[in-house]
Motif scaffolding. Structure first.
Motif, PDB file in Angstrom:
ATOM      1  N   LYS A   2      -0.418  -4.728   5.707  1.00  0.00           N
ATOM      2  CA  LYS A   2      -1.044  -3.689   6.524  1.00  0.00           C
ATOM      3  C   LYS A   2      -1.149  -2.373   5.762  1.00  0.00           C
ATOM      4  N   THR A   3      -0.156  -2.070   4.959  1.00  0.00           N
ATOM      5  CA  THR A   3      -0.141  -0.789   4.257  1.00  0.00           C
ATOM      6  C   THR A   3      -1.114  -0.773   3.084  1.00  0.00           C
ATOM      7  N   TYR A   4      -1.057  -1.804   2.227  1.00  0.00           N
ATOM      8  CA  TYR A   4      -1.840  -1.791   0.994  1.00  0.00           C
ATOM      9  C   TYR A   4      -3.088  -2.666   1.043  1.00  0.00           C
ATOM     10  N   GLY A   5      -3.121  -3.633   1.934  1.00  0.00           N
ATOM     11  CA  GLY A   5      -4.279  -4.519   2.035  1.00  0.00           C
ATOM     12  C   GLY A   5      -4.097  -5.787   1.229  1.00  0.00           C
ATOM     13  N   SER A   8      -5.233  -5.705  -2.654  1.00  0.00           N
ATOM     14  CA  SER A   8      -4.589  -4.775  -3.576  1.00  0.00           C
ATOM     15  C   SER A   8      -3.707  -5.544  -4.563  1.00  0.00           C
ATOM     16  N   THR A  10      -0.579  -5.061  -5.059  1.00  0.00           N
ATOM     17  CA  THR A  10       0.672  -5.358  -4.367  1.00  0.00           C
ATOM     18  C   THR A  10       0.529  -6.598  -3.492  1.00  0.00           C
TER      19      THR A  10
END
Length: 66
Positions: A2-5, A8, A10
């Protein structure tokens, strides 16, 4: 995710690491259990060492291509 997709670096690396670790323990539990292998003296250690090498190589490959 949710934060980085998911696309990405990560997100891709986390999928790579999780898949590598899951395969190691799947092989030990399922394959060795089904054929009743009892002497797994160096198996887990070597498999985890190979996972470490694959994580390092996978990190460099992901950095090169993504």
């Amino acid at each position: 995710m949710k934060t980085y997709g998911a696309d990405s670096l990560t997100g891709r690396l986390s999928c790579l690491y999780q898949g590598a670790a899951e395969t190691t323990f799947y092989v030990i539990a399922l394959y060795f259990g089904s054929v009743s292998v009892k002497n797994t003296r160096y198996t887990l250690g070597i498999m985890l060492l190979v996972d470490l090498v694959c994580v390092i190589a996978g990190t460099f490959v992901c950095l090169m291509y993504f």
